[in-house]
Design an enzyme around this catalytic site. Sequence first.
Site, PDB file in Angstrom:
ATOM      1  N   LEU A 194     -24.933  -8.385  19.290  1.00 45.36           N
ATOM      2  CA  LEU A 194     -25.651  -9.758  19.417  1.00 45.36           C
ATOM      3  C   LEU A 194     -25.065 -10.856  20.256  1.00 45.36           C
ATOM      4  O   LEU A 194     -25.967 -11.520  20.928  1.00 45.36           O
ATOM      5  CB  LEU A 194     -25.722 -10.397  17.823  1.00 45.36           C
ATOM      6  CG  LEU A 194     -26.660  -9.596  16.795  1.00 45.36           C
ATOM      7  CD1 LEU A 194     -26.585 -10.124  15.568  1.00 45.36           C
ATOM      8  CD2 LEU A 194     -27.778  -8.935  17.363  1.00 45.36           C
ATOM      9  N   GLY A 197     -18.159 -14.273  22.062  1.00 44.69           N
ATOM     10  CA  GLY A 197     -17.486 -15.704  22.568  1.00 44.69           C
ATOM     11  C   GLY A 197     -16.077 -15.384  23.116  1.00 44.69           C
ATOM     12  O   GLY A 197     -15.718 -14.197  23.574  1.00 44.69           O
ATOM     13  N   GLY A 198     -15.309 -16.517  22.966  1.00 40.45           N
ATOM     14  CA  GLY A 198     -13.839 -16.428  23.638  1.00 40.45           C
ATOM     15  C   GLY A 198     -13.039 -15.625  22.641  1.00 40.45           C
ATOM     16  O   GLY A 198     -11.984 -15.148  23.241  1.00 40.45           O
ATOM     17  N   MET A 199     -13.216 -15.336  21.425  1.00 40.41           N
ATOM     18  CA  MET A 199     -12.415 -15.025  20.278  1.00 40.41           C
ATOM     19  C   MET A 199     -13.058 -14.315  19.215  1.00 40.41           C
ATOM     20  O   MET A 199     -12.311 -13.628  18.677  1.00 40.41           O
ATOM     21  CB  MET A 199     -11.578 -16.163  19.719  1.00 40.41           C
ATOM     22  CG  MET A 199     -10.626 -16.880  20.609  1.00 40.41           C
ATOM     23  SD  MET A 199      -9.875 -18.092  19.819  1.00 40.41           S
ATOM     24  CE  MET A 199      -9.037 -19.215  20.958  1.00 40.41           C
ATOM     25  N   ALA A 200     -14.270 -13.985  19.166  1.00 41.77           N
ATOM     26  CA  ALA A 200     -14.796 -13.139  18.335  1.00 41.77           C
ATOM     27  C   ALA A 200     -16.340 -12.589  18.787  1.00 41.77           C
ATOM     28  O   ALA A 200     -16.814 -12.997  19.928  1.00 41.77           O
ATOM     29  CB  ALA A 200     -15.172 -13.755  17.063  1.00 41.77           C
ATOM     30  N   GLU A 201     -16.703 -11.505  18.364  1.00 42.40           N
ATOM     31  CA  GLU A 201     -18.011 -10.956  18.542  1.00 42.40           C
ATOM     32  C   GLU A 201     -18.780 -10.705  17.518  1.00 42.40           C
ATOM     33  O   GLU A 201     -18.244 -10.781  16.222  1.00 42.40           O
ATOM     34  CB  GLU A 201     -17.779  -9.517  19.352  1.00 42.40           C
ATOM     35  CG  GLU A 201     -16.859  -8.561  18.682  1.00 42.40           C
ATOM     36  CD  GLU A 201     -16.622  -7.350  19.456  1.00 42.40           C
ATOM     37  OE1 GLU A 201     -17.366  -7.126  20.559  1.00 42.40           O
ATOM     38  OE2 GLU A 201     -15.735  -6.538  19.138  1.00 42.40           O
ATOM     39  N   LYS A 220     -19.122 -10.369  11.862  1.00 42.09           N
ATOM     40  CA  LYS A 220     -18.332 -11.261  13.023  1.00 42.09           C
ATOM     41  C   LYS A 220     -17.147 -10.808  13.137  1.00 42.09           C
ATOM     42  O   LYS A 220     -16.532 -10.603  11.961  1.00 42.09           O
ATOM     43  CB  LYS A 220     -18.310 -12.535  12.634  1.00 42.09           C
ATOM     44  CG  LYS A 220     -17.823 -13.748  13.613  1.00 42.09           C
ATOM     45  CD  LYS A 220     -17.898 -15.157  13.274  1.00 42.09           C
ATOM     46  CE  LYS A 220     -17.421 -16.094  14.371  1.00 42.09           C
ATOM     47  NZ  LYS A 220     -17.606 -17.591  14.015  1.00 42.09           N
ATOM     48  N   ASP A 322     -18.877 -29.681  14.450  1.00 40.94           N
ATOM     49  CA  ASP A 322     -19.390 -28.948  15.763  1.00 40.94           C
ATOM     50  C   ASP A 322     -21.010 -28.486  15.570  1.00 40.94           C
ATOM     51  O   ASP A 322     -21.545 -27.506  15.689  1.00 40.94           O
ATOM     52  CB  ASP A 322     -18.549 -27.415  15.542  1.00 40.94           C
ATOM     53  CG  ASP A 322     -18.765 -26.800  17.054  1.00 40.94           C
ATOM     54  OD1 ASP A 322     -18.907 -27.542  18.051  1.00 40.94           O
ATOM     55  OD2 ASP A 322     -18.350 -25.711  17.074  1.00 40.94           O
TER      56      ASP A 322
END
Length: 520
Positions: A194, A197-201, A220, A322
């Site tokens: 889906l 990102g910089g550190m996870a999918e 995730k 955030d």
Amino acid sequence: MSLAAACCVVSTLCFGPLIGWDYAGSVAAVTAGYALYYGIIHRVLQRTEPTSELTSRLTWLNVGLESSVYGIMFLLDVRFSSAELALTNPILIIATAAIVISAIRSDPRLPLFSAAITTAQLLLLYAVAAYPRLSPPVPLMLSPPLILVRGMYLLLTGWLAQLIAKQYRSMAEEALRAIRQQELLGRYFLHERLGVGGMAEVFRATYSPEGGIERTVAVKRILPAYAEDPQFIALFRREAELGSLLQHPNIVQMLDVGRLENTHFIAMEYVDGLSLRQLLDGHGPLPPHAVAFLGAELAAALDYVHRRTSRDGVPLNLVHRDINPPNILLSRIGDVKLSDFGIARAINHASVTRLGHVRGKADYMAPEQLMGEPLDGRVDLFALGLTLHEALTGRRVLVGPEETSRASIQATIEGLPPPSVLRPELPPELDAVVMSLLRLRPEDRPPRGSEVEERLRALPAPVAPHPHGQAALAHAIRDVLARRTGALRTPSSRGGVSSAPSEAPSTRDVTPRIRPGRGT
């Protein structure tokens, strides 16, 4: 197998009047011998449990015996016919096919092994049995240099078959690894990705317990580059731990956390919907009663987060830190969910960070958060105000200023016009709620999310969140989804298939799509 061998023997003997009974009988005897060997091996393997070592040895032996058929037929041709027939017999084509077929065996070295045996037989039998019997002058095609070339071709065939076997084996092993990675702990099967990102999918996944009910979830997973980073793993697990404590209708529910080989993952709710960022990018400013409903739902979620206590009743004093459109998830029916608690912290455990080293997205930070000052829940309410202002106007308030001095932040916020400047139809009551969240000093903002929720739910018609706010939000979501689906089916100007617009990936993390559900 016995029937097939019998048919081969009988059919060979039928050619006796044409090729001679001695020749036909010899070929039939060779066929019967091979059939007897494989019959015995078959019976032995049926009665015993073969070890991997025995299986490997039998495989090499079988390939060697199959490759020796060429040499046997070569000698029979020389004995019962002529050397010329032995060198031109199509049996060499069959031998080449046997080399290629050996590539599907368990060991990728077998094709080269088979080719080496066939080549050795060709060269040795040519020198010993065939060449002395050739009538001079020897034809060019049967001369020693051309026979040597044949041998080189056989070796080349074996080498190429070995390379192909290794390639396909590697592809098969890679596919098997991918399938095994998809089956997380035997419960989760990953489908399409889906987002990343910089550190996870994040993947859409199916939760499939043995004997239980399947459920669609979002998984995730930490990217391989960060799978061994202790700091990020701790941050990742903290997100799961905090999420497990938060059970609210407007907060993404964390379902599971685990580890598979060298990576960690979180399972959470999934929705076939949009993030608020995707909705604003695809739709633009939202109807005011839809924004009022959105704000009331988020304010309720933030109030719950800020008031949450531990299982012992001790206040956790949590701050999300955030709040921004990518972290707000919307279902097709207009349910609102707050996600991504990866950098949420308890106030009494959060260290004061230096300017330029704060966590979160700078476009949605309160001044005290940007300056690295002590925080409380009112930084989340400030970010909520920025989000609601953007949802009403279609414009971001802060656009990542490079100079994050207090003076520059103060000038931006103090010069910010209320949403009604861009949309005159908005009532002053809605302006007042949004602008009260955007005051520079924390003490001038509403102290709790519950107060914001009450003020939004008390708005007069036609901007009241109920009874039509959720329906208006759902209509906008379905409209964007329908247009994105149509775009996927329409050829682009470059001749391909145009895809739906996607969010720019976060440099820190990725926002999953969440399935609507009601927490307990």
